[in-house]
Design an enzyme around this catalytic site. Structure first.
Site, PDB file in Angstrom:
ATOM      1  N   GLU A  58       2.107   0.711  -4.969  1.00  0.00           N
ATOM      2  CA  GLU A  58       3.396   0.218  -5.503  1.00  0.00           C
ATOM      3  C   GLU A  58       3.247  -0.749  -6.675  1.00  0.00           C
ATOM      4  OE1 GLU A  58       5.718  -1.173  -2.136  1.00  0.00           O
ATOM      5  OE2 GLU A  58       5.760   0.823  -1.260  1.00  0.00           O
ATOM      6  N   GLU A  69       3.769   9.574   2.424  1.00  0.00           N
ATOM      7  CA  GLU A  69       4.602   8.855   3.408  1.00  0.00           C
ATOM      8  C   GLU A  69       5.932   9.566   3.623  1.00  0.00           C
ATOM      9  OE1 GLU A  69       4.909   4.650   2.427  1.00  0.00           O
ATOM     10  OE2 GLU A  69       2.829   4.577   1.733  1.00  0.00           O
ATOM     11  N   ASP A 106       2.554   5.360  -4.947  1.00  0.00           N
ATOM     12  CA  ASP A 106       3.811   4.659  -5.269  1.00  0.00           C
ATOM     13  C   ASP A 106       5.005   5.443  -4.751  1.00  0.00           C
ATOM     14  OD1 ASP A 106       5.550   2.694  -6.397  1.00  0.00           O
ATOM     15  OD2 ASP A 106       4.121   2.399  -8.036  1.00  0.00           O
TER      16      ASP A 106
END
Ligand code: XIL
Length: 440
Positions: free
Chosen positions: A211, A335, A266
């Protein structure tokens, strides 16, 4: 009447009455009823006897059909997720070590369906390195031992991240009590080296940097968006670019375990907007300089209606084109979950009607068809969901407190949802949804 005649008549009457009355006990079917009946009932005269009550016709009880689709996640009749994509891409899930007890339904589920695992929280710096010089490897060791036992590929999540870092991490002897460049670089080196060498050859993939990019597409995430890394470390090589801390992280990781697959990870990249462009440009610049980045992780915390699969696919293609600079470069979905709510929808709950289940299942089916295409092109090698079942997803309560979500393939009881069928065999979605209807 003469007294003798009178007695004889009484005797005759007695005998007659005795002959007519069948003692209740003699009828075995009524024995139990006799016990239950009150003396008043037994003494009733024929006039007082209730009309015989007609037995109501018994409604045929319909046996619920045995479920064929919405089976427990560990049921042998369900196809295995990882086997469904074997040879194309690996399939994984985020787990927590308290869930990994052998001989449990959860254990049977995860070992059946996944060949990749990542810890949801326990390998983040705030847990591994809570104080300077103190490392806590209890949970990571357990996780890695589990992975080895079941022969899975493990992802290490995550090394360098502005969030879930320990309190002391950015503090030091610099201005305003902040860490100096040297302090932070040395902490990064100690941390990356310590953690990666411990699991060298055992944790195959690392989210080295997480991120690091601005949500507004402004390039790097800076202090206004919560990250002190770029501000503290700054421009080491004088090229006018502040991503040096990212470069350092990858060099350190490569030195600690040269065989590990090193990922820059990210969120919101799948939306194909300015954030994707700045991420792409930055990674491209680093690859051109020879920074050892092996892949881009697209977190993919997406929603049921957004972004479109076409937009998502274009983002994968764009990032995968970076293989021009590193032939091994891959995209990974790291994710994945599909919220049934728009991001800031303030409703707390949504009924999982057969229609909504079908919508989610179709969404998942379209996504996995696209992942398959991308894997066939050599662009994608791994898809990981952020959790296993709805009963334990970070999207309950986040980002809206009290909101109950249903973003995964297994429901709150850990049964397969129609979404599961969307992933393994989309032709089964209608039947799976019909089963939802019957069950409701
Ligand atoms: C989340 C976990 O799921 C939560 O349990 C925790 O409270 C916060 O972090 N992007 C990431 C993950 O890289 O580490 C985050 O995990 C979800 C968003």
């Amino acid at each position: 009447m003469h007294k003798r005649n009178y007695l004889a008549l009484l005797l005759a009457l007695f005998l007659l009455l005795s002959a007519c009355s069948v003692p209740k006990e003699e009828n075995p079917d009524d024995a139990a009823a006799a016990e239950a009946e009150s003396p008043a009932d037994i003494a009733g005269t024929p006039e007082e006897a209730p009309e015989p009550v007609e037995e109501p016709e018994e409604e045929p009880v319909e046996e619920p059909a045995a479920p064929q689709y919405l089976l427990p996640a560990w049921d042998e009749a369900l196809p295995s997720l990882w086997e469904s994509f074997d040879g194309l891409f690996k399939v994984g899930a985020a787990v927590n070590t308290d869930q990994l007890k052998p001989d449990t339904d959860f254990y049977r589920t995860v070992t059946k369906h996944y060949n990749v695992f990542v810890t949801e929280n326990e390998m983040k710096p705030m847990y591994v390195n809570p104080a300077e010089g103190t490392f806590n490897f209890t949970a990571p060791d357990q996780f890695v031992a589990f992975g080895e036992e079941v022969g899975a590929t493990l992802r290490g999540h995550t090394l360098i991240w502005h969030s879930q870092a320990p309190d002391w991490w950015f503090r030091g002897s610099g201005e305003n009590g902040r860490a100096t460049r040297e302090e932070l670089l040395s902490r990064m080196e100690t941390y990356i080296t310590e953690v990666m060498t411990r699991y060298q050859g055992r944790v195959a993939v690392w989210d080295v940097v997480n991120e690091a990019f601005s949500d507004q597409g402004k390039g790097l995430r800076m202090e206004d968006e919560g990250s002190q890394y770029a501000a503290i470390i700054g421009d080491l090589d004088g090229d006018g670019n502040l991503n040096d801390y990212i470069e350092q992280a990858f060099y350190l990781a490569d030195a600690a375990d040269p065989d590990a697959q090193l990922i820059i990870n990210d969120y919101s990249l799948e939306n194909g907007d300015a954030k994707l462009d700045s991420f792409y440009e930055s990674v491209k610049g680093m690859l051109e300089k020879g920074v050892p980045i092996d892949g881009a992780g697209i977190q993919a915390h997406i929603q049921i209606g957004w972004p479109s699969v076409a937009t998502f696919e274009k983002a994968i293609e764009k990032l995968a084109s970076l293989k021009e600079y590193n032939p091994d470069f891959k995209v990974q979905i790291t994710e994945l979950d599909v919220s049934i709510f728009a991001w800031d929808d303030q409703s707390k709950i949504k009924e999982m009607t057969p229609q909504l289940q079908a919508e989610l299942a179709t969404r998942y089916a379209d996504l996995f068809d696209m992942f398959r295409r991308q894997a066939e092109k050599g662009n994608l090698d791994m898809v990981v969901t952020w959790g296993v079942y709805d009963g334990r997803s970070w999207l309950d309560n986040y980002p809206v407190s009290g909101r109950v979500n249903a973003p995964l393939l297994f429901d709150r009881q850990m049964n397969a949802k129609p979404a599961f069928w969307g992933v393994v065999d989309r032709t089964k979605i209608p039947d799976a949804c019909a089963e939802v209807q019957t069950a409701q």
